[in-house]
Write a protein that holds these residues in place. Structure first.
Motif, short mmCIF file in Angstrom:
data_model
loop_
_atom_site.label_atom_id
_atom_site.label_comp_id
_atom_site.label_asym_id
_atom_site.label_seq_id
_atom_site.Cartn_x
_atom_site.Cartn_y
_atom_site.Cartn_z
N ILE A 1 58.92 45.20 83.21
CA ILE A 1 57.62 45.81 83.53
C ILE A 1 57.59 47.26 83.02
O ILE A 1 56.60 47.70 82.44
N ILE A 2 58.68 47.95 83.21
CA ILE A 2 58.75 49.34 82.73
C ILE A 2 58.60 49.39 81.20
O ILE A 2 57.93 50.26 80.65
N ARG A 3 59.19 48.38 80.51
CA ARG A 3 59.05 48.36 79.04
C ARG A 3 57.58 48.22 78.64
O ARG A 3 57.12 48.84 77.67
N ILE A 4 56.83 47.39 79.38
CA ILE A 4 55.38 47.25 79.08
C ILE A 4 54.68 48.59 79.27
O ILE A 4 53.88 49.02 78.43
N LEU A 5 54.98 49.26 80.38
CA LEU A 5 54.31 50.54 80.65
C LEU A 5 54.69 51.56 79.59
O LEU A 5 53.83 52.33 79.12
N ASP A 6 55.95 51.56 79.17
CA ASP A 6 56.37 52.47 78.09
C ASP A 6 55.54 52.19 76.84
O ASP A 6 55.06 53.12 76.18
N GLY A 7 55.38 50.90 76.53
CA GLY A 7 54.61 50.52 75.34
C GLY A 7 53.16 50.97 75.43
O GLY A 7 52.51 51.25 74.42
N LEU A 8 52.64 51.02 76.65
CA LEU A 8 51.24 51.43 76.84
C LEU A 8 51.12 52.95 77.00
O LEU A 8 50.01 53.47 77.17
N GLY A 9 52.26 53.64 76.99
CA GLY A 9 52.22 55.11 77.16
C GLY A 9 51.89 55.52 78.58
O GLY A 9 51.39 56.62 78.82
N ILE A 10 52.18 54.65 79.55
CA ILE A 10 51.89 54.96 80.96
C ILE A 10 53.17 55.45 81.63
O ILE A 10 54.15 54.72 81.73
N ASP A 11 53.12 56.71 82.09
CA ASP A 11 54.29 57.32 82.70
C ASP A 11 54.39 56.93 84.18
O ASP A 11 55.45 56.52 84.66
N LYS A 12 53.27 57.04 84.89
CA LYS A 12 53.26 56.75 86.32
C LYS A 12 52.12 55.80 86.64
O LYS A 12 51.06 55.88 86.01
N ALA A 13 52.33 54.95 87.64
CA ALA A 13 51.28 54.01 88.03
C ALA A 13 51.42 53.68 89.51
O ALA A 13 52.47 53.88 90.11
N ALA A 14 50.32 53.17 90.07
CA ALA A 14 50.39 52.52 91.38
C ALA A 14 50.68 51.05 91.11
O ALA A 14 50.28 50.51 90.06
N PHE A 15 51.39 50.41 92.03
CA PHE A 15 51.81 49.02 91.82
C PHE A 15 51.42 48.19 93.02
O PHE A 15 51.61 48.61 94.17
N CYS A 16 50.91 46.99 92.73
CA CYS A 16 50.56 46.04 93.78
C CYS A 16 51.32 44.74 93.50
O CYS A 16 51.12 44.12 92.46
N GLY A 17 52.22 44.37 94.41
CA GLY A 17 52.99 43.14 94.19
C GLY A 17 52.86 42.20 95.38
O GLY A 17 52.85 42.64 96.53
N LEU A 18 52.73 40.92 95.08
CA LEU A 18 52.67 39.92 96.16
C LEU A 18 53.96 39.13 96.21
O LEU A 18 54.43 38.60 95.20
N SER A 19 54.54 39.09 97.39
CA SER A 19 55.71 38.28 97.70
C SER A 19 56.85 38.54 96.73
O SER A 19 57.44 39.61 96.77
N MET A 20 57.14 37.66 95.75
CA MET A 20 58.20 37.97 94.78
C MET A 20 57.85 39.26 94.04
O MET A 20 58.74 40.04 93.68
N GLY A 21 56.55 39.50 93.82
CA GLY A 21 56.12 40.77 93.20
C GLY A 21 56.56 41.95 94.05
O GLY A 21 56.92 43.01 93.53
N GLY A 22 56.55 41.78 95.38
CA GLY A 22 57.03 42.83 96.28
C GLY A 22 58.53 43.01 96.17
O GLY A 22 59.04 44.14 96.17
N TYR A 23 59.27 41.88 96.05
CA TYR A 23 60.73 42.00 95.89
C TYR A 23 61.05 42.83 94.63
O TYR A 23 61.98 43.63 94.61
N ILE A 24 60.25 42.57 93.58
CA ILE A 24 60.46 43.31 92.33
C ILE A 24 60.15 44.80 92.54
O ILE A 24 60.86 45.68 92.04
N LEU A 25 59.12 45.07 93.34
CA LEU A 25 58.75 46.48 93.56
C LEU A 25 59.83 47.23 94.33
O LEU A 25 60.07 48.42 94.08
#
Ligand code: MLT
Length: 255
Positions: free
Chosen positions: A64-88
């Motif tokens: 996920i960080i690689r995608i944000l790097d590719g988009l030039g996004i340094d900081k973001a808010a994140f919303c994760g559901l269930s396994m998405g939360g485990y990843i967060l």
């Protein structure tokens, strides 16, 4: 990894649960009027290839960080559901400087119990034996509140997302969930504004799990979503989106 990138302003990244895809956030696309919304399909889901490295929450987080790097996004808010939360939780361990706010939906901080670990292994065996349908058919009903199970469009969407996941993607995610560490001890270190959301009929990660997270994180709020099981953003998008829009005042600075 495939992703949707829509809207402008504060980036808000959505991370789906198991065994789903970014399509579970269809109703959150409307939030692109307020945020720069990024919705991605994790490796092995939504038609995405798996990663070359061994499966782990850390490898999901890095992808996920690689995608944000590719988009030039340094900081973001994140919303994760269930396994998405485990990843967060893993992202917080590794990349806290990239996170401005967290929305932890229908998830848990605890590691798997021995019983759940053994169910994960049984699931992996089923897939290896060519019985993935058996696994998915047992999983999908647990994701929804009884009233949502009567909504064919919701059930069909879940089935379609499950079918898009590859065998190896399902196996990798089951293994990564099985191996993930307990995240309860890192909760007090989470210093960004955090919204904890739970469907009132969530039977997989019910209210007490959400309360553990909320009580552990200093600047956090808990919102219960009525008429929803484990997939509150999909089952009751009006209430979910309203909760998220209210929460934005804690982390979006006015221009
Ligand atoms: C999910 O929704 O991501 C899964 O239910 C998580 C899990 O099986 O622990």
């Amino acid at each position: 990894m495939a992703y949707l990138d829509a809207g402008t302003g504060q980036p808000l990244v959505f991370i789906h649960g198991f065994p789903l895809s970014s399509a579970m956030w269809n109703h959150q696309k409307d939030l692109a009027t307020q945020f720069r919304v990024i919705m991605l399909d994790l490796p092995g889901f939504g038609g995405e290839p798996t990663l070359p490295e061994p499966p782990s929450m850390a490898s999901f987080a890095s992808s996920i960080i690689r995608i944000l790097d590719g988009l030039g996004i340094d900081k973001a808010a994140f919303c994760g559901l269930s396994m998405g939360g485990y990843i967060l939780f893993e992202m917080w361990r590794r990349f806290p400087e990239r996170i401005t706010a967290l929305i932890l939906s229908d998830t848990r901080a605890e590691a798997d119990t021995l019983e759940v670990k053994s169910n994960r292994q049984a699931g992996i065996q089923k897939i290896k034996q060519g019985k993935r349908e058996e696994l998915l058919s047992s999983y999908l009903p647990q994701l929804l509140a009884p009233e949502s199970l009567k909504r064919p469009e919701v059930v069909e969407l879940l089935r379609a997302m499950g079918q898009q996941a590859s065998d190896i993607g399902l196996i990798h995610a089951l293994q990564a969930m099985h191996d993930r560490p307990d995240s309860r001890e890192i909760l007090p270190s989470i210093k960004v504004p955090t919204l904890v959301v739970v469907g009132t009929e969530d039977s997989l990660t019910p209210l007490p799990q959400a309360q553990i997270i909320q009580q552990g994180i200093p600047h956090s709020h808990l919102v219960e979503i009525p008429h929803a099981g484990h997939l509150s953003p999909l089952e009751n998008p009006e209430s979910f989106n309203a909760a998220l829009l209210n929460f934005r005042f804690y982390f979006v600075r006015p221009d």
